[in-house]
Design a protein around this motif. Sequence first.
Motif, short mmCIF file in Angstrom:
data_model
loop_
_atom_site.label_atom_id
_atom_site.label_comp_id
_atom_site.label_asym_id
_atom_site.label_seq_id
_atom_site.Cartn_x
_atom_site.Cartn_y
_atom_site.Cartn_z
N GLY A 140 0.82 -1.22 0.00
CA GLY A 140 0.00 0.00 0.00
C GLY A 140 0.84 1.26 0.00
O GLY A 140 0.70 2.12 0.86
N GLY A 141 1.76 1.35 -0.97
CA GLY A 141 2.51 2.60 -1.18
C GLY A 141 1.98 3.29 -2.43
O GLY A 141 0.89 2.96 -2.92
N PHE A 142 2.76 4.23 -2.95
CA PHE A 142 2.31 4.95 -4.15
C PHE A 142 1.97 3.97 -5.29
O PHE A 142 0.95 4.12 -5.96
CB PHE A 142 3.40 5.90 -4.67
CG PHE A 142 3.62 7.12 -3.82
CD1 PHE A 142 2.57 7.72 -3.15
CD2 PHE A 142 4.88 7.69 -3.73
CE1 PHE A 142 2.78 8.87 -2.37
CE2 PHE A 142 5.10 8.82 -2.97
CZ PHE A 142 4.06 9.41 -2.29
N THR A 143 2.85 2.98 -5.52
CA THR A 143 2.63 2.09 -6.67
C THR A 143 1.31 1.35 -6.54
O THR A 143 0.49 1.34 -7.46
CB THR A 143 3.78 1.07 -6.79
OG1 THR A 143 5.01 1.78 -6.91
CG2 THR A 143 3.61 0.17 -8.00
N GLY A 144 1.10 0.72 -5.39
CA GLY A 144 -0.13 -0.06 -5.20
C GLY A 144 -1.37 0.83 -5.26
O GLY A 144 -2.36 0.49 -5.93
N LEU A 145 -1.30 1.97 -4.59
CA LEU A 145 -2.50 2.81 -4.48
C LEU A 145 -2.81 3.57 -5.78
O LEU A 145 -3.96 3.73 -6.16
CB LEU A 145 -2.34 3.79 -3.30
CG LEU A 145 -2.21 3.09 -1.93
CD1 LEU A 145 -1.79 4.08 -0.86
CD2 LEU A 145 -3.52 2.40 -1.53
N TRP A 146 -1.74 4.04 -6.48
CA TRP A 146 -1.99 4.69 -7.79
C TRP A 146 -2.53 3.65 -8.77
O TRP A 146 -3.40 3.95 -9.59
CB TRP A 146 -0.70 5.25 -8.39
CG TRP A 146 -0.14 6.54 -7.87
CD1 TRP A 146 1.12 6.72 -7.38
CD2 TRP A 146 -0.76 7.84 -7.84
NE1 TRP A 146 1.32 8.04 -7.05
CE2 TRP A 146 0.19 8.74 -7.32
CE3 TRP A 146 -2.02 8.31 -8.21
CZ2 TRP A 146 -0.08 10.10 -7.15
CZ3 TRP A 146 -2.29 9.67 -8.04
CH2 TRP A 146 -1.33 10.54 -7.52
N THR A 147 -2.01 2.41 -8.70
CA THR A 147 -2.49 1.38 -9.63
C THR A 147 -3.98 1.13 -9.42
O THR A 147 -4.76 1.08 -10.38
CB THR A 147 -1.69 0.08 -9.46
OG1 THR A 147 -0.32 0.36 -9.72
CG2 THR A 147 -2.14 -1.01 -10.43
N ALA A 148 -4.39 1.02 -8.16
CA ALA A 148 -5.81 0.83 -7.87
C ALA A 148 -6.61 2.03 -8.39
O ALA A 148 -7.68 1.86 -9.01
CB ALA A 148 -6.02 0.67 -6.36
N ARG A 149 -6.10 3.22 -8.16
CA ARG A 149 -6.79 4.45 -8.61
C ARG A 149 -6.98 4.43 -10.13
O ARG A 149 -8.05 4.73 -10.65
CB ARG A 149 -5.95 5.68 -8.20
CG ARG A 149 -6.46 7.02 -8.71
CD ARG A 149 -7.70 7.41 -7.94
NE ARG A 149 -8.40 8.57 -8.47
CZ ARG A 149 -9.42 8.49 -9.33
NH1 ARG A 149 -9.82 7.33 -9.81
NH2 ARG A 149 -10.05 9.58 -9.73
N GLU A 150 -5.90 4.09 -10.84
CA GLU A 150 -5.95 4.12 -12.30
C GLU A 150 -6.85 3.01 -12.85
O GLU A 150 -7.53 3.19 -13.85
CB GLU A 150 -4.54 4.01 -12.89
CG GLU A 150 -3.71 5.27 -12.70
CD GLU A 150 -4.41 6.51 -13.25
OE1 GLU A 150 -4.92 6.46 -14.39
OE2 GLU A 150 -4.45 7.53 -12.54
N LEU A 151 -6.84 1.85 -12.20
CA LEU A 151 -7.74 0.77 -12.65
C LEU A 151 -9.20 1.19 -12.49
O LEU A 151 -10.02 0.96 -13.37
CB LEU A 151 -7.46 -0.52 -11.86
CG LEU A 151 -6.16 -1.25 -12.22
CD1 LEU A 151 -5.86 -2.35 -11.20
CD2 LEU A 151 -6.25 -1.85 -13.64
N LYS A 152 -9.51 1.83 -11.37
CA LYS A 152 -10.89 2.27 -11.13
C LYS A 152 -11.31 3.35 -12.11
O LYS A 152 -12.47 3.46 -12.49
CB LYS A 152 -11.03 2.80 -9.69
CG LYS A 152 -11.19 1.69 -8.66
CD LYS A 152 -12.60 1.10 -8.75
CE LYS A 152 -12.83 0.03 -7.72
NZ LYS A 152 -14.13 -0.65 -7.87
#
Length: 475
Positions: A35-47
């Motif tokens: 749950g750092g930038f990579t994980g959280l930005w990836t979730a954001r972009e997928l949504k």
Amino acid sequence: MRAPPSLWWSTLDSPVTARPALQRHLDVDVAIVGGGFTGLWTARELKRRDPDLRICVLEKSVCGFGASGRNGGWTSALFPLSDQILVNRYGMDRFTHQRHVLERSVVELGESARDDGIDAHFTQGGTMVVARNEVQAHRLRESVEESRQLGFAESDLAWLEKNEADQRATLTNSLGATYTPHCARIHPARLVRGLSDVDESLGVEIFENTHVTRILPGTRGRQPEVVTVGGSVHADFVVRATEGYTPTLPGERRTVVPFYSLMIATEPLPDSFWDEVGFAHYETFADDRRLIIYGQRTKDNRFAFGGRGASYHFGSTVEERFDSDRRVFSMLEAILRELFPTMGGSISHRWGGPLAMPRDQMPSVLVNYNTGMASAGGYTGDGVVLSRVASIALADLLTSPDTETDFTRLPFVQHHSRRWEVEPLRWLGINSAIRLATMADRTELRRGVDGRASKWYERLASADSDSKTEPSPEA
Ligand SMILES: Cc1cc2nc3c(=O)[nH]c(=O)nc-3n(C[C@H](O)[C@H](O)[C@H](O)COP(=O)(O)OP(=O)(O)OC[C@H]3O[C@@H](n4cnc5c(N)ncnc54)[C@H](O)[C@@H]3O)c2cc1C
């Protein structure tokens, strides 16, 4: 959960409460580990691409616990490998494309956070790298000339004579500086915690205090699986976003090395001090020594200042006790006071953490459509913007595998770095490189412009790989 003792963590608006851990079996479309930038930005972009996707984030501590909540806040267009290496390897067109994507992404990161209602103290004041001895001045001037040959304009990277540099910021022994506008400073913990709230509001399930113990790749007819202490997850795709902690996962010991960067912060400094030293536009700053330093003026008028110098730990070990190193903290304080002798005040915070360095210093975004395994990372010290860019590439690859985009065309997408050497070679090589960088700085200071130290250092640094031995200008 022990909150990292960083300035950023202690200046959040409210204390962090951990979200519940995973305690059951879950089926999702995409499971993200970290749950750092990579994980959280990836979730954001997928949504953004498909709001109906079922996504979970599994974080062993709390979101932002890793480097994303502890870094220097340089939101820069920097890349771990030198421009010339990239041109040699990928050609001018791909280099220029990547450069433009990274420069645009600095601005875009700020806009994206603002549109999501996150106040990350984003201020784009650019970066000054100050020359504080003749060798540094020579090297920085050369870097500006070289950048012109690679298509950078004066507005991308300029040489400032001493009086121009001093108008922006006054550091002792300045002989001039380079200035680029392509960097903003942020409060990283505000960004990463804000992102976790945004993801959650979009329906991403976030499990904290959830230690992933194994990731099992999918096979024909069987989905990949993530195993945690309290439960498990089946998903179409599993994204590993564990950066400096990657070597702690089974089978990943030699994928990247965890490289420790350490930071200090001052108490808020008075207006009279800032009137004297400058940084009116919140420029991030460094000098051009080999053993990297990096600083910013925070919104509440402190210095947050960091640097390298901590040793690499045998076997790529990652432990919380390595986040502190009294020798490095003292060195950082001494350097900061030498740069700004009238600073006064005391040091209020000391902290550090691991970042990830691949063997060839090339980050990577990987998707394997056969096994359902994906990952992004290896940003060395430039992960604030690179994690955003990597996440966009990853979301594009996962949702539109057959469409090439500006992001999936980047040279580090689907790039495989080779693995690090076995021990004790790894330990010997990395710690020798750190020693050599320190020695080169000392020799350059002593010998001046004849550049002898630079030459022997350059020769050694390029002896093995065609990359810089001391990683990238940040962190
Ligand atoms: C002190 C410091 C200063 C830096 N300064 C800068 C800078 O100024 N500018 C810049 O661009 N970059 C900087 N960096 C690098 C940058 O912060 C990182 O590259 C970036 O934050 C990486 O983000 P990430 O999400 O990939 O990794 P991280 O933020 O490290 O997140 C990985 C997460 O995975 C979790 N995790 C690990 N293992 C497991 C597991 N088994 N199960 C579940 N969860 C797990 C961790 O707890 C962590 O929260 C700095 C790094 C450090 C340490």
